[in-house]
Design a protein around this motif. Structure first.
Motif, PDB file in Angstrom:
ATOM      1  N   GLN A 284      25.771  12.642  -9.005  1.00 42.15           N
ATOM      2  CA  GLN A 284      25.701  11.692  -8.242  1.00 42.15           C
ATOM      3  C   GLN A 284      26.137  12.696  -6.928  1.00 42.15           C
ATOM      4  OE1 GLN A 284      27.216   8.043  -8.966  1.00 42.15           O
ATOM      5  NE2 GLN A 284      26.752   7.369  -6.956  1.00 42.15           N
ATOM      6  N   GLN A 285      25.117  12.450  -5.966  1.00 43.59           N
ATOM      7  CA  GLN A 285      25.525  13.103  -4.596  1.00 43.59           C
ATOM      8  C   GLN A 285      26.362  12.505  -3.674  1.00 43.59           C
ATOM      9  OE1 GLN A 285      21.576  13.556  -2.901  1.00 43.59           O
ATOM     10  NE2 GLN A 285      20.978  15.309  -4.250  1.00 43.59           N
ATOM     11  N   ARG A 286      27.108  12.947  -3.139  1.00 42.55           N
ATOM     12  CA  ARG A 286      28.328  12.313  -2.129  1.00 42.55           C
ATOM     13  C   ARG A 286      27.633  12.283  -0.823  1.00 42.55           C
ATOM     14  NH1 ARG A 286      31.848   9.963  -5.627  1.00 42.55           N
ATOM     15  NH2 ARG A 286      32.387  11.565  -7.284  1.00 42.55           N
TER      16      ARG A 286
ATOM     17  N   GLU B  24       0.769  -1.216   0.055  1.00 46.80           N
ATOM     18  CA  GLU B  24      -0.216  -0.088  -0.073  1.00 46.80           C
ATOM     19  C   GLU B  24       0.928   1.281   0.096  1.00 46.80           C
ATOM     20  OE1 GLU B  24      -3.534  -2.272   2.849  1.00 46.80           O
ATOM     21  OE2 GLU B  24      -2.131  -0.532   3.426  1.00 46.80           O
ATOM     22  N   SER B  25       2.200   1.021  -0.057  1.00 44.41           N
ATOM     23  CA  SER B  25       2.944   2.225   0.054  1.00 44.41           C
ATOM     24  C   SER B  25       3.252   2.763  -1.112  1.00 44.41           C
ATOM     25  CB  SER B  25       4.318   1.678   0.935  1.00 44.41           C
ATOM     26  OG  SER B  25       5.132   0.991   0.061  1.00 44.41           O
ATOM     27  N   ARG B  26       4.074   4.032  -1.051  1.00 46.34           N
ATOM     28  CA  ARG B  26       4.674   4.876  -1.901  1.00 46.34           C
ATOM     29  C   ARG B  26       6.136   5.096  -1.730  1.00 46.34           C
ATOM     30  NH1 ARG B  26       2.760  10.885  -3.945  1.00 46.34           N
ATOM     31  NH2 ARG B  26       4.734  11.356  -4.858  1.00 46.34           N
ATOM     32  N   GLU B  27       7.050   4.930  -2.830  1.00 49.71           N
ATOM     33  CA  GLU B  27       8.369   5.071  -2.533  1.00 49.71           C
ATOM     34  C   GLU B  27       9.043   6.223  -3.414  1.00 49.71           C
ATOM     35  OE1 GLU B  27      10.320   3.608  -0.068  1.00 49.71           O
ATOM     36  OE2 GLU B  27       8.809   2.384   0.503  1.00 49.71           O
ATOM     37  N   THR B  28      10.262   6.470  -3.067  1.00 46.91           N
ATOM     38  CA  THR B  28      10.754   7.518  -3.887  1.00 46.91           C
ATOM     39  C   THR B  28      12.061   6.870  -4.361  1.00 46.91           C
ATOM     40  OG1 THR B  28       9.894   9.301  -2.720  1.00 46.91           O
ATOM     41  CG2 THR B  28      11.680   9.662  -3.960  1.00 46.91           C
ATOM     42  N   VAL B  29      12.275   7.056  -5.787  1.00 44.12           N
ATOM     43  CA  VAL B  29      13.610   6.268  -6.467  1.00 44.12           C
ATOM     44  C   VAL B  29      14.401   7.524  -6.921  1.00 44.12           C
ATOM     45  CG1 VAL B  29      14.481   4.887  -8.169  1.00 44.12           C
ATOM     46  CG2 VAL B  29      12.332   4.296  -7.001  1.00 44.12           C
ATOM     47  N   GLU B  30      15.542   7.817  -6.626  1.00 42.46           N
ATOM     48  CA  GLU B  30      16.500   8.812  -7.104  1.00 42.46           C
ATOM     49  C   GLU B  30      17.719   7.871  -8.101  1.00 42.46           C
ATOM     50  OE1 GLU B  30      18.079  11.725  -4.688  1.00 42.46           O
ATOM     51  OE2 GLU B  30      16.316  12.135  -3.537  1.00 42.46           O
ATOM     52  N   LEU B  31      17.771   8.564  -9.369  1.00 38.96           N
ATOM     53  CA  LEU B  31      18.702   8.015 -10.092  1.00 38.96           C
ATOM     54  C   LEU B  31      19.560   9.344 -10.711  1.00 38.96           C
ATOM     55  CD1 LEU B  31      16.143   5.823 -12.459  1.00 38.96           C
ATOM     56  CD2 LEU B  31      17.868   5.180 -10.670  1.00 38.96           C
ATOM     57  N   PRO B  32      20.863   8.896 -10.684  1.00 42.35           N
ATOM     58  CA  PRO B  32      21.612   9.925 -11.177  1.00 42.35           C
ATOM     59  C   PRO B  32      21.752  10.068 -12.854  1.00 42.35           C
ATOM     60  CG  PRO B  32      22.976   8.116 -10.691  1.00 42.35           C
ATOM     61  CD  PRO B  32      21.479   7.878 -10.012  1.00 42.35           C
ATOM     62  N   MET B  33      21.803  11.102 -13.406  1.00 42.58           N
ATOM     63  CA  MET B  33      21.497  11.373 -14.928  1.00 42.58           C
ATOM     64  C   MET B  33      22.528  10.400 -15.664  1.00 42.58           C
ATOM     65  SD  MET B  33      20.113  12.841 -17.228  1.00 42.58           S
ATOM     66  CE  MET B  33      19.317  14.124 -16.908  1.00 42.58           C
ATOM     67  N   THR B  34      23.816  10.250 -14.871  1.00 42.42           N
ATOM     68  CA  THR B  34      24.757   9.334 -15.635  1.00 42.42           C
ATOM     69  C   THR B  34      24.388   7.978 -15.755  1.00 42.42           C
ATOM     70  OG1 THR B  34      25.902   8.733 -13.376  1.00 42.42           O
ATOM     71  CG2 THR B  34      26.661  10.710 -14.832  1.00 42.42           C
ATOM     72  N   ILE B  35      23.568   7.354 -14.944  1.00 41.59           N
ATOM     73  CA  ILE B  35      23.114   6.079 -15.006  1.00 41.59           C
ATOM     74  C   ILE B  35      22.058   6.134 -16.281  1.00 41.59           C
ATOM     75  CG2 ILE B  35      21.394   4.486 -14.043  1.00 41.59           C
ATOM     76  CD1 ILE B  35      24.261   4.116 -12.803  1.00 41.59           C
ATOM     77  N   LEU B  36      21.365   7.125 -16.524  1.00 41.88           N
ATOM     78  CA  LEU B  36      20.421   6.886 -17.508  1.00 41.88           C
ATOM     79  C   LEU B  36      21.052   6.935 -19.149  1.00 41.88           C
ATOM     80  CD1 LEU B  36      17.677   9.546 -16.412  1.00 41.88           C
ATOM     81  CD2 LEU B  36      17.485   7.062 -16.427  1.00 41.88           C
TER      82      LEU B  36
END
Length: 68
Positions: A65-67, A22-34
């Motif tokens: 990418q965040q350090r 039932e949950s909602r999650e947040t996914v963060e991707l760095p542009m370099t992966i795309l």
């Protein structure tokens, strides 16, 4: 947390229980992966909805990418 491993595999780190469906999650991707893997968004969303059973996913793409 969904982890994209260096070999391209996706891993879930956290508990899997009935409330997760039932949950909602947040996914963060760095542009370099795309840039490196053109299908990564499809793979992440498929994993989140089909494997984890999430109802909503907020997808964020960040410039660098965040350090930690």
């Amino acid at each position: 947390m969904i982890i994209l491993d260096r070999d391209g595999s996706l891993w879930w780190h956290g508990s899997v229980d009935a409330s997760l469906a039932e949950s909602r999650e947040t996914v963060e991707l760095p542009m370099t992966i795309l840039e490196q893997q053109s299908n990564v968004i499809d793979r992440v969303l498929t994993f989140a909805f089909d494997v984890l059973g999430l109802q909503a996913v907020e997808l964020r793409v960040r410039e660098e990418q965040q350090r930690q």
